[in-house]
Design a protein around this motif. Structure first.
Motif, PDB file in Angstrom:
ATOM      1  N   MET A   1       1.956  -1.474  -1.279  1.00  0.00           N
ATOM      2  CA  MET A   1       0.964  -1.195  -2.295  1.00  0.00           C
ATOM      3  C   MET A   1       1.665  -0.633  -3.538  1.00  0.00           C
ATOM      4  O   MET A   1       2.511   0.225  -3.425  1.00  0.00           O
ATOM      5  CB  MET A   1      -0.017  -0.164  -1.733  1.00  0.00           C
ATOM      6  N   GLU A   6      -2.986   1.472  -5.591  1.00  0.00           N
ATOM      7  CA  GLU A   6      -3.311   2.724  -4.912  1.00  0.00           C
ATOM      8  C   GLU A   6      -4.319   3.533  -5.725  1.00  0.00           C
ATOM      9  O   GLU A   6      -5.262   4.100  -5.171  1.00  0.00           O
ATOM     10  CB  GLU A   6      -2.055   3.547  -4.657  1.00  0.00           C
ATOM     11  N   GLN A   9      -7.834   2.378  -5.491  1.00  0.00           N
ATOM     12  CA  GLN A   9      -8.456   2.650  -4.194  1.00  0.00           C
ATOM     13  C   GLN A   9      -8.689   4.143  -3.949  1.00  0.00           C
ATOM     14  O   GLN A   9      -9.302   4.510  -2.953  1.00  0.00           O
ATOM     15  CB  GLN A   9      -7.568   2.094  -3.070  1.00  0.00           C
TER      16      GLN A   9
END
Length: 64
Positions: A1, A6, A9
Motif C-alpha cells: 500500500m 493508506e 482508507q
C-alpha cells in the motif's frame, strides 16, 4: 500500500498546523473548516493540532 492509498482508507486523520500558517493566511481557517467538514461527512474522525491560538488572537487584536 502506498501513502495516498493508506490515507484514503484512514478512519482518523490528524492535521498539524503551525502558528505562522494560521496567522499569515486569512483563508486558512475557512479552508481547513471546509476540508474537515468533508472528512466528517465521510464518517472520518479528524484531530486538528495547532500551536496557533496565541498567534491568531494577537493577529485579530491587531498585534501582528
Amino acid at each position: 500500500m502506498n501513502g495516498r492509498n493508506e490515507l484514503s482508507q484512514a478512519r482518523r486523520i490528524v492535521v498539524k498546523i503551525g502558528s505562522r500558517m494560521l496567522a499569515s493566511d486569512p483563508e486558512m481557517i475557512p479552508r481547513l473548516a471546509t476540508e474537515v467538514a468533508q472528512l466528517r461527512a465521510e464518517k472520518r474522525s479528524v484531530v486538528v493540532v495547532t500551536s496557533g491560538a496565541i498567534a491568531i488572537g494577537c493577529h485579530r487584536l491587531g498585534y501582528g
